[in-house]
Design an enzyme around this catalytic site. Structure first.
Site, PDB file in Angstrom:
ATOM      1  N   ASP A 149      22.338 -75.572  37.033  1.00  0.00           N
ATOM      2  CA  ASP A 149      22.944 -76.565  37.919  1.00  0.00           C
ATOM      3  C   ASP A 149      22.113 -76.597  39.204  1.00  0.00           C
ATOM      4  O   ASP A 149      22.214 -75.692  40.037  1.00  0.00           O
ATOM      5  CB  ASP A 149      24.389 -76.197  38.241  1.00  0.00           C
ATOM      6  N   LYS A 221      26.209 -84.197  38.128  1.00  0.00           N
ATOM      7  CA  LYS A 221      27.363 -83.439  38.609  1.00  0.00           C
ATOM      8  C   LYS A 221      27.693 -83.891  40.024  1.00  0.00           C
ATOM      9  O   LYS A 221      26.798 -84.129  40.836  1.00  0.00           O
ATOM     10  CB  LYS A 221      27.019 -81.951  38.568  1.00  0.00           C
ATOM     11  N   LYS A 257      29.700 -84.139  35.118  1.00  0.00           N
ATOM     12  CA  LYS A 257      30.506 -82.977  35.491  1.00  0.00           C
ATOM     13  C   LYS A 257      31.062 -83.154  36.898  1.00  0.00           C
ATOM     14  O   LYS A 257      30.343 -82.964  37.873  1.00  0.00           O
ATOM     15  CB  LYS A 257      29.669 -81.691  35.421  1.00  0.00           C
TER      16      LYS A 257
END
Length: 321
Positions: A149, A221, A257
């Site tokens: 991430d 995300k 996400k």
């Protein structure tokens, strides 16, 4: 699109023209649609299915300076068996930790199917050199992280230096692939964190989403969870529209996400409805949709037990993360 996607990053001006040529977002319309979808009522059997689906989409996360190996091992045990008293509860999708704790998580989760994710690229600020960001990514993947991430450089993005952001994502994606790690030499999937709370407008969220996808993101995300506001339904709606349109334009599917501030079962179900109604049911899968959270899992477990027994368990019935 008048410019092929393979060529949009050929120069700063071409990339800027492409991103600013994307259709603008109707903020009022996005807010209204997200609010309307958030009122959908899910009943009985469908609600239990939604709760189990949400549990299987959770990235159980601990990203604190006080994290210890013991805390990560305990969290991994919970990730594999969220309710020790009920083996029918599905495991979560992944455990997300800082790079120095990846090896601990990999060992604890071995053979379980629960993935190990790690933040990288100077999380949460993204304020470091590209060399440091790439090195951190390679270390995390070499330690066994199956997912990375990364955070974008919001300062560069907001200053209009889109090519710098693009090149950093490309370099991080390459580092994910070259590092090897726990995916049989395939490298790690890359989730690109936009930190939407700092992007100011929905138009910027759409531009950042497309920029990340063009650069090779496997997921986009919303947030680090360290900035307020974090995930919101309207922002996630804009991102879901982006991945839907990107698939139509390129044939490549990208996941989404939302992360940060998602704490209740009611919230989680709202996101599942949003996914189904915006991107479509094909995204209702942990391979394409995740919920980044640290406290959500306990509420999902409490609601699940309430549906099974008719009684709420106390909040101390489950471990605190």
């Amino acid at each position: 699109m008048t410019t092929p996607l393979a060529e949009v990053a050929s120069s700063p001006s071409t990339l800027r023209a492409f991103l600013h040529g994307l259709p603008g977002v109707d903020r009022v319309g996005a807010d209204a649609r997200a609010a309307m979808l958030g009122t959908r009522s899910i009943k009985t059997t469908a609600k239990k299915q939604a709760i189990d689906m949400a549990i299987g989409m959770v990235d159980l996360t601990t990203l604190e300076g006080a994290d210890t190996r013991g805390k990560v091992r305990a969290m991994c045990a919970k990730a594999m068996r969220p309710d020790p008293a009920d083996s029918s509860v599905p495991p979560v999708a992944a455990v997300c930790v800082y790079p120095d704790l990846v090896a601990t998580a990999v060992e604890a989760l071995a053979g379980s199917g629960v993935k190990v994710a790690s933040v990288a690229t100077s999380f949460p600020s993204g304020r470091s050199s590209l060399e440091v960001k790439v090195a951190e990514t390679r270390l995390a993947v070499a330690a066994g992280a199956a997912e990375i991430d990364m955070v974008i450089d919001r300062g560069a993005f907001l200053a209009g230096d889109y090519l710098k952001v693009y090149e950093e994502i490309v370099a991080t994606k390459e580092a994910c692939g070259r590092a090897g790690g726990a995916r049989g030499g395939q490298g790690a999937h890359l989730k690109v964190i936009l930190e939407t709370g700092e992007l100011a407008t929905y138009d910027n969220v759409r531009r950042a989403s497309w920029l990340a996808m063009i650069a090779g993101a496997d997921f986009i995300k919303t947030s680090t969870g360290k900035v307020s506001p974090a995930a919101t339904l309207p922002v996630t709606l804009v991102m879901l529209e982006a991945v839907r349109d990107f698939l139509a334009a390129t044939g490549r599917k990208v996941g989404v996400k939302p992360a940060g501030g998602i704490r209740t079962t009611k919230d989680a179900i709202k996101y599942l409805v949003l996914v189904n109604e915006t991107a479509g049911p094909d995204w209702l899968d942990p391979d394409w949709f995740r919920l980044g959270a640290s406290s959500l899992l306990n509420d999902l477990l409490m609601q699940r037990q309430k549906m099974a027994t008719g009684r709420y368990a106390g909040p101390d019935y489950f471990t605190l993360d």
